[in-house]
Scaffold this active site. Structure first.
Site, mmCIF file in Angstrom:
data_model
loop_
_atom_site.group_PDB
_atom_site.id
_atom_site.type_symbol
_atom_site.label_atom_id
_atom_site.label_comp_id
_atom_site.label_asym_id
_atom_site.label_seq_id
_atom_site.Cartn_x
_atom_site.Cartn_y
_atom_site.Cartn_z
ATOM 1 N N GLN A 18 29.770 78.764 97.876
ATOM 2 C CA GLN A 18 28.329 78.954 97.883
ATOM 3 C C GLN A 18 27.683 78.781 96.507
ATOM 4 O O GLN A 18 26.464 78.621 96.430
ATOM 5 C CB GLN A 18 27.993 80.341 98.453
ATOM 6 C CG GLN A 18 28.314 80.445 99.936
ATOM 7 C CD GLN A 18 28.026 81.812 100.507
ATOM 8 O OE1 GLN A 18 28.894 82.668 100.520
ATOM 9 N NE2 GLN A 18 26.812 82.020 100.976
ATOM 10 N N HIS A 111 37.062 83.071 102.040
ATOM 11 C CA HIS A 111 35.655 83.345 102.333
ATOM 12 C C HIS A 111 35.114 82.179 103.171
ATOM 13 O O HIS A 111 34.374 81.323 102.676
ATOM 14 C CB HIS A 111 34.864 83.516 101.039
ATOM 15 C CG HIS A 111 33.523 84.158 101.243
ATOM 16 N ND1 HIS A 111 33.154 85.326 100.612
ATOM 17 C CD2 HIS A 111 32.456 83.803 101.999
ATOM 18 C CE1 HIS A 111 31.922 85.651 100.966
ATOM 19 N NE2 HIS A 111 31.478 84.733 101.820
ATOM 20 N N ASN A 157 37.211 87.658 103.938
ATOM 21 C CA ASN A 157 35.793 87.992 104.035
ATOM 22 C C ASN A 157 35.303 87.786 105.458
ATOM 23 O O ASN A 157 35.431 86.707 106.029
ATOM 24 C CB ASN A 157 34.957 87.100 103.108
ATOM 25 C CG ASN A 157 33.472 87.398 103.256
ATOM 26 O OD1 ASN A 157 32.974 88.384 102.737
ATOM 27 N ND2 ASN A 157 32.758 86.556 103.993
ATOM 28 N N GLU A 158 34.770 88.835 106.044
ATOM 29 C CA GLU A 158 34.126 88.802 107.351
ATOM 30 C C GLU A 158 34.909 87.979 108.382
ATOM 31 O O GLU A 158 34.390 87.025 108.970
ATOM 32 C CB GLU A 158 32.695 88.272 107.229
ATOM 33 C CG GLU A 158 31.805 89.195 106.410
ATOM 34 C CD GLU A 158 30.333 88.798 106.427
ATOM 35 O OE1 GLU A 158 30.008 87.695 106.918
ATOM 36 O OE2 GLU A 158 29.503 89.592 105.947
#
Length: 438
Positions: A18, A111, A157-158
């Site tokens: 990101q 991620h 992550n998530e």
């Protein structure tokens, strides 16, 4: 004044894809092929790969004592079994740069994004495949590079959000829309987490291992309506509980979710967590339909929404932390933030959600840190560069970083360990109806 203890960590969070720029992974490949919509290509992002020193200086300006960031697996292992030593050393240099500034690194190993070869060769839903072993080998390589300089890992992550995007909604790579494959992929990720945890501990005994788990506050849309309550139960169980319980018990139990009547056992995953990370953003309403159910955001209390239409509901963070605390482990807020494009609500949002953290601590939950999402504006997946989540705004043309109003508030709180007596003023953006989730 409401106070935090001296050992409470204030930090910021980001992820490699990101912000770094120049990454060739599954997402970038699909975006370039036009398979993820017009906003999906990330390209240079915010050029953090070349500007990390100046971004880390901003952490010092903020008084942040910790920084959660991810290592891009696709950079480190661009081809199966071939590791890029230059990329590994750049990440090691990042860790050194953080330590030199007195900032504790929290490293995420997965991620959302994967190497371009992963889904064809060993996708997570292939329970007999080599995906977990590959991921464990990657984790070992990074642990050997970082050594004892990294004491905290949020391995995944998530995983719940990624499963829902990739296998339930079928919107992101590998876009295998199947509830059965979703359950299998969850089991594969549990096995991957277990392999990574074992590798990390073998290299750095005493390392602290956690997960950054997305928690949503689900409410039945029509209060006591029995069908809405049943639908809410299934959605909440799948999203908030199944994977976390798998990490603590080694068993995935879906609770007879329609279309997902199966279970998986991954005993090596049991007890692999040292802490639970909570990513919290909003409350969501669930309404039953003849064809299934609708899940949406709505400004029910007139407190406003973010620019993505997500309801602002800080009390949900207190409840999320309390629920995470039932596992008997330390808890961190590993992400919390909002899309605020005119910088009119971020300060009040930060203040209110830190109040929610204090409420959870007063209720007995062992919350040890708070990471704001994010340090700088970033690429927000299918939304591209439109949203603004950063404490520092980023000009898309020049990539210049400018502190938002909330940066000063964050600095004041982090350095004083206290919330100011007066809540910051804000401009409330009223909701304009239902905003679908996903």
């Amino acid at each position: 004044m409401a106070a935090f203890s001296d050992d409470f960590l204030f930090g910021c969070a980001t992820s490699a894809y990101q912000i770094e720029g120049g990454i060739e992974n599954d997402w970038e490949q699909w975006a370039r092929d036009g398979r993820l919509g017009p906003r999906a290509p990330c390209g240079r992002a915010t050029d953090h790969w070349n500007r990390y020193e100046e971004d880390f200086d901003r952490l010092v300006e903020l008084g942040a004592g910790a920084y959660r960031f991810s290592v891009e697996w696709a950079r480190v292992e661009p081809e199966p079994g071939r590791y890029d030593e230059d990329a590994i050393q750049r990440y090691a240099a990042m860790v050194d740069a953080l330590r030199a500034r007195g900032v504790e690194p929290f490293v995420t190993l997965l991620h959302f994004t994967h190497p371009t070869w992963f889904h064809d060769r060993c996708p997570w839903h292939d329970l007999g495949g080599e995906g977990p072993e590959r991921f464990g080998a990657f984790a070992r390589r990074m642990a050997e590079a970082f050594g004892e300089r990294v004491k905290f890992y949020t391995v995944l992550n998530e995983p719940n959000v990624w499963i829902e995007g990739a296998y339930v909604a079928g919107l992101i790579p590998p876009r295998t829309k199947s509830l059965q494959a979703a359950g299998a992929a969850m089991a594969g990720l549990l096995a991957g987490h277990a392999k990574a945890a074992a590798a990390l501990r073998s290299v750095v005994p005493g390392v602290q291992i956690g997960v950054a788990h997305n928690h949503v506050r689900f409410e039945p849309s029509r209060g006591a309506h029995p069908f809405d309550r049943v639908a809410r139960h299934y959605v909440e169980h799948f999203h908030n509980r199944v994977f976390l319980e798998g990490l603590t018990t080694g068993r995935l139990r879906f609770g007879h979710i329609p279309g997902l009547r199966m279970a998986h056992d991954v005993p090596e995953a049991a007890g692999t967590l040292d802490f639970v990370g909570v990513n919290y953003y909003a409350r969501v309403f669930v309404e039953a339909r003849l064809s299934g159910f609708e899940v949406f955001y709505e400004d029910r209390e007139g407190r406003g929404v973010t620019d993505l239409g997500w309801e602002v509901h800080p009390e949900g963070l207190t409840l999320a932390l309390t629920e995470a605390g039932r596992f008997g482990l330390p808890v961190y807020v590993t992400e919390n933030g909002l899309d605020d494009r005119d910088d009119s609500r971020r300060s009040a949002y930060l203040y209110d959600h830190l109040q929610a953290v204090l409420a959870a601590r007063r209720a007995g939950t062992d919350v040890r840190g708070y990471f704001f999402w994010s340090l700088v504006d970033n690429f927000e997946w299918l939304e591209g560069f439109v949203p603004s989540f950063g404490l520092y705004a980023v000009d898309r043309d020049t990539l210049e970083r400018t502190p938002t109003n909330a940066a000063e508030l964050f600095r004041t709180i982090a350095k004083s360990r206290r919330l100011p007596d007066e809540r910051p003023a804000q401009r409330t953006r009223p909701g304009d109806g239902r905003t679908p989730v996903g």
